[in-house]
Design a protein around this motif. Structure first.
Motif, PDB file in Angstrom:
ATOM      1  N   MET A 100      -0.940 -25.662 147.437  1.00  0.00           N
ATOM      2  CA  MET A 100      -1.178 -26.924 148.133  1.00  0.00           C
ATOM      3  C   MET A 100      -1.547 -26.614 149.579  1.00  0.00           C
ATOM      4  N   GLY A 101      -2.857 -26.606 149.841  1.00  0.00           N
ATOM      5  CA  GLY A 101      -3.328 -26.245 151.159  1.00  0.00           C
ATOM      6  C   GLY A 101      -3.029 -24.787 151.443  1.00  0.00           C
ATOM      7  N   ALA A 102      -2.353 -24.528 152.557  1.00  0.00           N
ATOM      8  CA  ALA A 102      -2.008 -23.153 152.917  1.00  0.00           C
ATOM      9  C   ALA A 102      -0.682 -22.717 152.311  1.00  0.00           C
ATOM     10  N   SER A 103       0.011 -23.645 151.657  1.00  0.00           N
ATOM     11  CA  SER A 103       1.329 -23.338 151.094  1.00  0.00           C
ATOM     12  C   SER A 103       1.239 -23.221 149.574  1.00  0.00           C
ATOM     13  N   SER A 104       2.193 -22.525 149.016  1.00  0.00           N
ATOM     14  CA  SER A 104       2.298 -22.405 147.565  1.00  0.00           C
ATOM     15  C   SER A 104       3.765 -22.517 147.173  1.00  0.00           C
ATOM     16  N   PHE A 105       4.004 -23.005 145.976  1.00  0.00           N
ATOM     17  CA  PHE A 105       5.369 -23.105 145.475  1.00  0.00           C
ATOM     18  C   PHE A 105       5.343 -22.973 143.971  1.00  0.00           C
ATOM     19  N   LEU A 106       6.530 -22.723 143.405  1.00  0.00           N
ATOM     20  CA  LEU A 106       6.666 -22.550 141.960  1.00  0.00           C
ATOM     21  C   LEU A 106       7.101 -23.855 141.325  1.00  0.00           C
ATOM     22  N   THR A 107       6.579 -24.109 140.153  1.00  0.00           N
ATOM     23  CA  THR A 107       6.949 -25.303 139.403  1.00  0.00           C
ATOM     24  C   THR A 107       7.200 -24.921 137.949  1.00  0.00           C
ATOM     25  N   PRO A 108       8.153 -25.556 137.268  1.00  0.00           N
ATOM     26  CA  PRO A 108       8.467 -25.190 135.882  1.00  0.00           C
ATOM     27  C   PRO A 108       7.326 -25.509 134.919  1.00  0.00           C
ATOM     28  N   ILE A 109       7.234 -24.691 133.869  1.00  0.00           N
ATOM     29  CA  ILE A 109       6.296 -24.904 132.772  1.00  0.00           C
ATOM     30  C   ILE A 109       7.110 -25.357 131.558  1.00  0.00           C
ATOM     31  N   PRO A 110       6.762 -26.479 130.937  1.00  0.00           N
ATOM     32  CA  PRO A 110       7.516 -26.925 129.761  1.00  0.00           C
ATOM     33  C   PRO A 110       7.390 -25.921 128.603  1.00  0.00           C
ATOM     34  N   VAL A 111       8.518 -25.419 128.144  1.00  0.00           N
ATOM     35  CA  VAL A 111       8.568 -24.481 127.014  1.00  0.00           C
ATOM     36  C   VAL A 111       9.714 -24.907 126.115  1.00  0.00           C
ATOM     37  N   PRO A 112       9.507 -24.962 124.799  1.00  0.00           N
ATOM     38  CA  PRO A 112      10.600 -25.349 123.884  1.00  0.00           C
ATOM     39  C   PRO A 112      11.837 -24.478 124.090  1.00  0.00           C
ATOM     40  N   THR A 113      13.004 -25.077 123.998  1.00  0.00           N
ATOM     41  CA  THR A 113      14.250 -24.346 124.256  1.00  0.00           C
ATOM     42  C   THR A 113      14.530 -23.276 123.206  1.00  0.00           C
ATOM     43  N   TRP A 114      13.927 -23.395 122.028  1.00  0.00           N
ATOM     44  CA  TRP A 114      14.177 -22.404 120.973  1.00  0.00           C
ATOM     45  C   TRP A 114      13.350 -21.142 121.179  1.00  0.00           C
ATOM     46  N   ARG A 115      12.452 -21.155 122.160  1.00  0.00           N
ATOM     47  CA  ARG A 115      11.552 -20.025 122.378  1.00  0.00           C
ATOM     48  C   ARG A 115      12.016 -19.201 123.573  1.00  0.00           C
ATOM     49  N   PRO A 116      12.250 -17.891 123.416  1.00  0.00           N
ATOM     50  CA  PRO A 116      12.632 -17.056 124.557  1.00  0.00           C
ATOM     51  C   PRO A 116      11.536 -17.050 125.615  1.00  0.00           C
ATOM     52  N   ALA A 117      11.899 -17.210 126.859  1.00  0.00           N
ATOM     53  CA  ALA A 117      10.945 -17.249 127.961  1.00  0.00           C
ATOM     54  C   ALA A 117      11.637 -16.746 129.218  1.00  0.00           C
ATOM     55  N   ALA A 118      10.831 -16.425 130.228  1.00  0.00           N
ATOM     56  CA  ALA A 118      11.380 -15.870 131.475  1.00  0.00           C
ATOM     57  C   ALA A 118      10.711 -16.528 132.668  1.00  0.00           C
ATOM     58  N   ALA A 119      11.519 -16.877 133.654  1.00  0.00           N
ATOM     59  CA  ALA A 119      10.981 -17.503 134.858  1.00  0.00           C
ATOM     60  C   ALA A 119      10.136 -16.514 135.653  1.00  0.00           C
ATOM     61  N   GLU A 120      10.598 -15.287 135.771  1.00  0.00           N
ATOM     62  CA  GLU A 120       9.896 -14.244 136.511  1.00  0.00           C
ATOM     63  C   GLU A 120       9.814 -12.997 135.627  1.00  0.00           C
ATOM     64  N   PRO A 121       8.806 -12.889 134.746  1.00  0.00           N
ATOM     65  CA  PRO A 121       8.738 -11.762 133.798  1.00  0.00           C
ATOM     66  C   PRO A 121       8.776 -10.382 134.470  1.00  0.00           C
ATOM     67  N   SER A 122       8.057 -10.206 135.569  1.00  0.00           N
ATOM     68  CA  SER A 122       8.029  -8.884 136.205  1.00  0.00           C
ATOM     69  C   SER A 122       9.413  -8.490 136.723  1.00  0.00           C
ATOM     70  N   LYS A 123      10.132  -9.420 137.329  1.00  0.00           N
ATOM     71  CA  LYS A 123      11.470  -9.121 137.830  1.00  0.00           C
ATOM     72  C   LYS A 123      12.466  -8.946 136.686  1.00  0.00           C
TER      73      LYS A 123
END
Length: 488
Positions: A100-123
């Motif tokens: 957003m302009g010169a700034s950036s931020f993180l926002t959640p992505i909808p993923v089914p709860t039964w599916r394994p997922a990671a907020a920060e895969p590299s970390k």
């Protein structure tokens, strides 16, 4: 005789390799700011990863195929499944970056709860790498060692390292250093001690080391009775215990002091009970040993108060103020909100969680803690101040269960071993106290504490196994009845 021969046999090449690898890993992690600086974690992970080559070499060695050391390989399946779960979660991100302009931020992505997922895969992968390196390096202690002497030597190395850290930290505190390494590493608060950034991490570390020390004190005190207690390593161990105990209030770790008092009180009453029993069996008076114990306690308490009395007084006043505030508000303050928010975070992805190392990135969306009323600065949490709740939020029910099984499976498999042996029992008790501590704090947020916990855990299990193996292998051979002896 069997024990004597076992002691005389030299350590194998595998045992020497694990001794050097695990010992250097532990020393390096404790001195490198407890492993809690981002720039020291990759080198620690690289060094710890060398343990995988030792495990592989030991598994492929023909000489060890029939040895009991191969049995611990069956303990690794929870770690394998945990790795599968974390790696699978990294294929599905839970956060995306929005510009957003010169700034950036993180926002959640909808993923089914039964599916394994990671907020920060590299970390998540980086954190998994370090955890695997720690686990395998300590697992090798149980996998490789065949001599109790070598295990005791490795435990003694950990104790000596902690004692040097203790002396270093005490001098650093007494001269009023403003940062770690006498100010070379600047810390924005006064909660550091020795090379550890956070005093309660130091408290958890010392609690584990006290467990190791109590076990070796009991071993040397019982083994060298004819030499006199003051001429045995057990006396040196008591001096080390006193030094460790002083640092807990000196560092300001209230919870560490409390849990250390529990294990030390238990050890004292265990000694007192055995002493009364033994002296009564020989019709001897208990007056002299009891008087000696009372004098020793008075000296110890006096030494602790002399060096840490000011810190203790401040911490007592702080505790009283906090208790009064909680009574006035009718809750436990910020922790009450923090734990509720963490449970809310965990509940939204209850099965597989938000991914390893996700808490500081995701909790921002769940934090309902009001800003500081004075400066209106938002309250930010990097940890949940409860490792149990944070594990549930990051790994869900399935991942948390697999983490628990990484410890529970080895413990159950070794349940028939002689855990009554103090060299094995006291470290396991200390491990249990740290687990209880983790309900209300985050000791496992420190790399050195995680490493020391698994170090103590696998060392204790292996020692108990070797003790049981020795007892089973040293039964007297049945004698031939006199009636069956041939005539001369």
């Amino acid at each position: 005789m069997a024990d004597f021969k076992a002691k005389e046999r030299p350590l194998s090449g595998f045992e020497k390799a694990v001794f050097a690898h695990a010992g250097i890993f532990l020393i390096g992690a404790t001195w490198a700011l407890g492993g809690n600086a981002g720039y020291v974690r990759p080198p620690l992970a690289v060094w710890g990863s060398l343990g995988a080559f030792i495990t592989l070499a030991g598994a492929l060695s023909d000489k060890r195929r029939s040895d009991i050391s191969r049995r611990p390989l069956a303990w690794l399946w929870p770690l394998g499944l945990f790795n599968v779960l974390v790696i699978a979660s990294c294929f599905t991100p839970l956060l995306r970056e929005v510009q957003m302009g010169a700034s950036s931020f993180l926002t959640p992505i909808p993923v089914p709860t039964w599916r394994p997922a990671a907020a920060e895969p590299s970390k998540a992968l980086q954190t998994l790498w370090l955890f695997d390196a720690i686990y395998i390096s300590c697992f090798n202690i149980a996998f490789v060692f065949r001599h109790r002497r070598g295990l005791r030597g490795l435990m003694a190395l950990a104790i000596v390292n902690a004692l040097v850290l203790t002396v270093f930290g005490t001098i650093q505190r007494l001269v009023g250093a403003k940062g770690i390494f006498f100010g070379a590493v600047v810390i924005p608060n006064a909660e550091f001690f020795s090379s550890f950034i956070y005093r309660n991490h130091w408290g958890a570390f010392i609690l584990l080391i006290i467990g190791l020390t109590l076990g070796l004190i009991r071993y040397h005190g019982r083994r060298n009775r004819t030499r006199g207690f003051f001429h045995t390593p057990a006396f040196g161990g008591l001096i080390a215990i006193l030094a460790f105990a002083i640092t807990l209030p000196l560092s300001g770790s209230r919870s560490g002091s409390l849990f250390a008092a529990i294990i030390l009180a238990g050890a004292f009453f265990n000694w007192f009970r055995r002493m009364i029993r033994d002296r009564r069996s020989y019709a001897e008076s208990i007056t002299i040993p009891v008087a000696g114990a009372v004098v020793a306690i008075i000296v110890a308490v006096s030494a602790i108060w002399y060096l840490a009395g000011n810190v203790i007084a401040v911490r007592i006043a702080t505790t009283q103020e906090q208790v009064a505030t909680m009574r006035e508000r009718g809750d436990i303050g910020g922790r009450n909100v923090l734990y509720a928010d963490t449970l809310h975070m965990a509940g939204d992805r209850i099965w597989f969680g938000w991914g390893m190392a996700s808490f500081p990135h995701v909790f921002w969306f769940y934090n309902t803690q009001p800003p500081n009323p004075v400066d209106r600065i938002p309250v930010v949490y990097h940890d949940a101040h409860s490792d149990w709740l944070q594990a549930l939020a990051e790994h869900g029910i399935f991942g948390t269960a697999l983490l628990g099984l990484c410890a529970l499976v080895p413990l159950v498999k070794a349940r028939q071993s002689r855990f009554k042996n103090p060299v094995a029992r006291y470290p396991l008790v200390a491990c249990g106290l740290v687990l209880i501590y983790a309900m209300i704090e985050f000791p496992f947020g420190n790399v050195a504490v995680v490493l020391t916990w698994w170090f103590c855990f696998f060392s204790a299990l292996r020692y108990a196994q070797l003790e049981r193996s020795l007892m089973e292998g040293s039964h007297p051979v049945p004698t031939v009845p006199a009636a069956e002896l041939p005539a001369h």
